[in-house]
Design an enzyme around this catalytic site. Structure first.
Site, mmCIF file in Angstrom:
data_model
loop_
_atom_site.group_PDB
_atom_site.id
_atom_site.type_symbol
_atom_site.label_atom_id
_atom_site.label_comp_id
_atom_site.label_asym_id
_atom_site.label_seq_id
_atom_site.Cartn_x
_atom_site.Cartn_y
_atom_site.Cartn_z
ATOM 1 N N ARG A 141 11.514 12.035 22.068
ATOM 2 C CA ARG A 141 10.686 10.920 22.236
ATOM 3 C C ARG A 141 9.818 10.441 20.861
ATOM 4 O O ARG A 141 9.377 9.492 20.494
ATOM 5 C CB ARG A 141 9.542 11.082 23.058
ATOM 6 C CG ARG A 141 9.784 11.443 24.378
ATOM 7 C CD ARG A 141 8.625 11.837 25.402
ATOM 8 N NE ARG A 141 8.075 10.517 26.086
ATOM 9 C CZ ARG A 141 8.154 10.225 27.257
ATOM 10 N NH1 ARG A 141 9.085 10.754 27.947
ATOM 11 N NH2 ARG A 141 7.573 9.066 27.750
ATOM 12 N N TYR A 144 10.261 7.108 19.201
ATOM 13 C CA TYR A 144 9.551 5.881 19.590
ATOM 14 C C TYR A 144 8.288 5.976 19.142
ATOM 15 O O TYR A 144 7.448 5.073 18.594
ATOM 16 C CB TYR A 144 9.664 5.740 21.049
ATOM 17 C CG TYR A 144 8.874 4.786 21.809
ATOM 18 C CD1 TYR A 144 9.428 3.296 21.807
ATOM 19 C CD2 TYR A 144 7.821 4.981 22.549
ATOM 20 C CE1 TYR A 144 8.763 2.233 22.411
ATOM 21 C CE2 TYR A 144 7.345 3.833 23.259
ATOM 22 C CZ TYR A 144 7.836 2.799 23.291
ATOM 23 O OH TYR A 144 7.161 1.784 23.840
ATOM 24 N N GLY A 206 6.910 16.287 39.829
ATOM 25 C CA GLY A 206 6.183 15.048 40.213
ATOM 26 C C GLY A 206 4.745 15.089 40.148
ATOM 27 O O GLY A 206 3.923 14.176 40.466
ATOM 28 N N THR A 209 1.356 12.419 35.810
ATOM 29 C CA THR A 209 0.604 11.269 36.253
ATOM 30 C C THR A 209 1.017 10.048 35.529
ATOM 31 O O THR A 209 1.143 10.076 34.135
ATOM 32 C CB THR A 209 -0.920 11.293 36.398
ATOM 33 O OG1 THR A 209 -1.473 11.163 34.901
ATOM 34 C CG2 THR A 209 -1.295 12.407 37.280
ATOM 35 N N ARG A 210 1.004 8.686 35.739
ATOM 36 C CA ARG A 210 0.940 7.478 35.084
ATOM 37 C C ARG A 210 -0.038 6.595 35.834
ATOM 38 O O ARG A 210 -0.291 6.562 37.124
ATOM 39 C CB ARG A 210 2.441 6.795 34.899
ATOM 40 C CG ARG A 210 3.457 7.629 34.355
ATOM 41 C CD ARG A 210 3.309 7.742 32.839
ATOM 42 N NE ARG A 210 4.286 8.714 32.138
ATOM 43 C CZ ARG A 210 4.519 10.014 31.855
ATOM 44 N NH1 ARG A 210 3.413 10.737 32.441
ATOM 45 N NH2 ARG A 210 5.327 10.292 31.295
ATOM 46 N N ARG A 274 -1.453 10.553 32.082
ATOM 47 C CA ARG A 274 -1.789 9.595 31.268
ATOM 48 C C ARG A 274 -2.609 8.489 32.220
ATOM 49 O O ARG A 274 -2.307 8.029 33.242
ATOM 50 C CB ARG A 274 -0.433 8.649 30.841
ATOM 51 C CG ARG A 274 -0.592 7.634 30.027
ATOM 52 C CD ARG A 274 0.831 6.897 29.747
ATOM 53 N NE ARG A 274 1.450 7.764 28.755
ATOM 54 C CZ ARG A 274 2.767 7.402 28.587
ATOM 55 N NH1 ARG A 274 3.463 6.369 29.267
ATOM 56 N NH2 ARG A 274 3.317 8.020 27.714
HETATM 57 P P1 NAD Z 1 12.240 -4.631 26.771
HETATM 58 O O1 NAD Z 1 12.997 -3.642 26.533
HETATM 59 O O2 NAD Z 1 12.476 -5.513 27.997
HETATM 60 O O3 NAD Z 1 12.087 -5.725 25.728
HETATM 61 C C1 NAD Z 1 12.253 -5.354 24.509
HETATM 62 C C2 NAD Z 1 12.758 -6.525 23.651
HETATM 63 O O4 NAD Z 1 12.982 -6.216 22.388
HETATM 64 C C3 NAD Z 1 14.371 -6.756 24.556
HETATM 65 O O5 NAD Z 1 14.472 -8.133 24.424
HETATM 66 C C4 NAD Z 1 15.343 -6.321 23.358
HETATM 67 O O6 NAD Z 1 16.551 -6.856 23.326
HETATM 68 C C5 NAD Z 1 14.466 -6.687 22.024
HETATM 69 N N1 NAD Z 1 14.795 -5.840 20.838
HETATM 70 C C6 NAD Z 1 14.978 -4.531 20.608
HETATM 71 N N2 NAD Z 1 15.360 -4.114 19.464
HETATM 72 C C7 NAD Z 1 15.274 -5.354 18.734
HETATM 73 C C8 NAD Z 1 15.595 -5.533 17.199
HETATM 74 N N3 NAD Z 1 15.765 -4.704 16.558
HETATM 75 N N4 NAD Z 1 15.553 -6.813 17.232
HETATM 76 C C9 NAD Z 1 15.216 -7.806 17.869
HETATM 77 N N5 NAD Z 1 15.106 -7.598 19.225
HETATM 78 C C10 NAD Z 1 14.948 -6.528 19.911
HETATM 79 O O7 NAD Z 1 10.929 -3.866 26.699
HETATM 80 P P2 NAD Z 1 9.203 -4.380 27.373
HETATM 81 O O8 NAD Z 1 8.828 -3.376 28.455
HETATM 82 O O9 NAD Z 1 9.248 -5.887 27.616
HETATM 83 O O10 NAD Z 1 8.507 -4.018 25.951
HETATM 84 C C11 NAD Z 1 8.213 -4.829 25.173
HETATM 85 C C12 NAD Z 1 7.302 -4.134 24.014
HETATM 86 O O11 NAD Z 1 5.909 -3.729 24.416
HETATM 87 C C13 NAD Z 1 7.698 -3.377 23.238
HETATM 88 O O12 NAD Z 1 7.532 -3.147 21.924
HETATM 89 C C14 NAD Z 1 7.402 -1.840 23.941
HETATM 90 O O13 NAD Z 1 7.688 -0.491 23.072
HETATM 91 C C15 NAD Z 1 5.985 -2.346 24.306
HETATM 92 N N6 NAD Z 1 5.351 -1.536 25.424
HETATM 93 C C16 NAD Z 1 5.908 -1.764 26.792
HETATM 94 C C17 NAD Z 1 5.286 -0.966 27.713
HETATM 95 C C18 NAD Z 1 5.958 -1.230 29.066
HETATM 96 O O14 NAD Z 1 5.383 -0.390 30.015
HETATM 97 N N7 NAD Z 1 6.569 -2.090 29.587
HETATM 98 C C19 NAD Z 1 4.535 0.104 27.426
HETATM 99 C C20 NAD Z 1 4.254 0.479 26.092
HETATM 100 C C21 NAD Z 1 4.370 -0.472 25.026
HETATM 101 N N1 UDP Z 2 10.479 9.392 36.057
HETATM 102 C C1 UDP Z 2 11.066 10.003 37.377
HETATM 103 N N2 UDP Z 2 11.977 9.533 37.869
HETATM 104 C C2 UDP Z 2 13.034 8.723 37.355
HETATM 105 C C3 UDP Z 2 12.050 7.926 35.887
HETATM 106 C C4 UDP Z 2 11.150 8.189 35.696
HETATM 107 O O1 UDP Z 2 10.403 11.109 37.802
HETATM 108 O O2 UDP Z 2 13.746 8.219 37.845
HETATM 109 C C5 UDP Z 2 9.379 10.004 35.517
HETATM 110 C C6 UDP Z 2 9.375 10.251 34.197
HETATM 111 O O3 UDP Z 2 9.783 11.645 33.976
HETATM 112 C C7 UDP Z 2 7.842 10.214 33.869
HETATM 113 C C8 UDP Z 2 7.362 9.250 34.626
HETATM 114 O O4 UDP Z 2 8.232 9.144 35.697
HETATM 115 O O5 UDP Z 2 7.131 11.333 33.914
HETATM 116 C C9 UDP Z 2 7.429 7.576 34.011
HETATM 117 O O6 UDP Z 2 8.539 7.351 33.107
HETATM 118 P P1 UDP Z 2 8.942 6.082 32.458
HETATM 119 O O7 UDP Z 2 10.457 6.319 32.062
HETATM 120 O O8 UDP Z 2 8.957 4.853 33.537
HETATM 121 O O9 UDP Z 2 7.958 6.048 31.272
HETATM 122 P P2 UDP Z 2 7.014 6.672 30.471
HETATM 123 O O10 UDP Z 2 5.921 6.706 30.898
HETATM 124 O O11 UDP Z 2 7.439 8.176 30.632
HETATM 125 O O12 UDP Z 2 7.295 6.282 29.032
#
Ligand code: NAD
Ligand code: UDP
Length: 312
Positions: A141, A144, A206, A209-210, A274
């Site tokens: 991980r 990221y 399982g 938490t989230r 979390r």
């Molecule tokens: P997503 O994957 O749906 O969206 C990401 C977008 O970025 C996509 O459209 C992808 O094509 C584009 N992208 C990826 N790499 C790129 C690059 N090198 N150049 C241009 N475009 C690029 O994800 P999301 O859930 O919409 O997340 C959006 C942002 O929010 C991300 O930065 C993510 O890290 C952050 N975020 C999301 C969550 C969540 O739960 N959804 C949680 C924490 C942080």
């Molecule tokens: N998870 C799961 N089954 C799935 C996908 C995810 O049990 O099919 C669990 C994963 O191991 C984590 C939580 O659900 O504990 C949230 O996972 P997700 O990939 O949505 O996001 P994360 O918060 O881990 O980035």
């Protein structure tokens, strides 16, 4: 009316943000390389003369005259960010350098989509912004987590060194319509499995938490943060915390599914607990999530039901 650049604008959160800011009368540039995003997410906006779609990769420089930048470009699902981890680091680090350079050049405000993952497998619960986190630097991980941590560092350094006007949103798990079918995150996996009466794949016991925030609440928070004058990181999420097992049971109930729950291996470094402390967001932004989890899940289930079965 403002000129606003949204990187990752064709993604899940980005497409909702494009729509909301366009509806508020702003000029939008949606920039995306379509790695995890899709033109389908923003197809209904194409043709609006205030909306411009640019295929571009944020690891390369990009220039435009804008007032605000929302830097969302980065795959967010563990499945997708681990597919090409080197590219994930480049996207977070080189992407934010390019966007900070642009913000400096055109004197724009910039908001970085950071993440609860910067806390790693947290030893403090719920997580407060003052906590520095517990991240494995060499795990699967890390591309990221460390990419996003470095992006926060760059944001603060451009602010201190070059006076760039920054905002840092620490986004916790967000869900809703327009998550990709192959996204691989828990909400979309469980809903798709339930709707198809397939086994629900719970990783580990399982008991981890989230806490889940509905996407329109998140978009509201991002806009409030951008329009605030708060520089330091802010947690954004819904503190309604579920164990993943209970979450699976809830989705089975809401979909009236016949699915059984099966257990699979827990991926390494999967955070155990979390939940955001959102005291800061409440105080500085006057924001808290409005959508109860059940209500948000029913809307999301309706969306996936349509996408999965509309051609049948
Ligand atoms: P997503 O994957 O749906 O969206 C990401 C977008 O970025 C996509 O459209 C992808 O094509 C584009 N992208 C990826 N790499 C790129 C690059 N090198 N150049 C241009 N475009 C690029 O994800 P999301 O859930 O919409 O997340 C959006 C942002 O929010 C991300 O930065 C993510 O890290 C952050 N975020 C999301 C969550 C969540 O739960 N959804 C949680 C924490 C942080
Ligand atoms: N998870 C799961 N089954 C799935 C996908 C995810 O049990 O099919 C669990 C994963 O191991 C984590 C939580 O659900 O504990 C949230 O996972 P997700 O990939 O949505 O996001 P994360 O918060 O881990 O980035």
């Amino acid at each position: 009316m403002k000129r606003i650049l949204i990187t990752g604008g064709a993604g899940f959160i980005g497409s909702h943000l494009c729509e909301r800011l366009l509806n508020e009368g702003n000029d939008i540039i949606c920039l995306d390389n379509f790695f995890t995003g899709s033109k389908d997410n923003i197809r209904h906006l194409i043709g609006n003369n205030k909306f411009e779609l640019v295929r571009h990769d944020v690891i390369y420089e990009y220039s435009a005259e804008v007032d605000q930048i929302y830097n969302l470009a980065c795959p967010a699902s563990p499945v997708h960010y681990q597919y090409n981890p080197i590219k994930t680091v480049k996207t977070s680090v080189m992407g934010v350098i390019n966007m900070l350079g642009l913000a400096k050049y055109c004197n724009a405000k910039i908001l970085q989509a950071s993440t609860s993952e910067i806390y790693g497998d947290p030893l403090v619960h719920p997580q407060v912004e003052a906590y520095w986190g517990n991240v494995n630097t060499i795990g699967i991980r890390s591309c990221y987590d460390e990419g996003k941590r470095c992006a926060e560092t760059l944001m603060m350094d451009y602010h201190r060194q070059n006076n760039v006007d920054i905002r840092i949103a620490r986004i916790f798990n967000t869900y809703g319509p327009k998550m990709a079918l192959n996204d691989g995150r828990v909400v979309s996996n469980f809903i798709i499995q339930s709707l198809q009466n397939q086994p629900i794949t719970v990783y580990g016991t399982g008991n981890q938490t989230r806490a889940f925030c509905y996407v329109t609440d998140m978009v509201d928070a991002l806009i409030r943060l951008m329009n605030s004058d708060y520089i330091n990181p802010v947690n954004l999420g819904n503190p309604a915390e579920y164990s993943i097992l209970d979450f699976a049971k809830l989705i089975i109930e809401l979909t009236n599914s016949k699915s059984e729950i099966i257990f699979k291996e827990l991926p390494s470094d999967d955070p155990i607990q979390r939940n955001p402390d959102i005291t800061l967001a409440k105080g500085k932004l006057g924001w808290e999530p409005k959508t109860p989890v059940k209500e948000g899940l029913l809307k999301t289930i309706k969306y996936f039901d349509k996408v999965l079965f509309e051609n049948k």
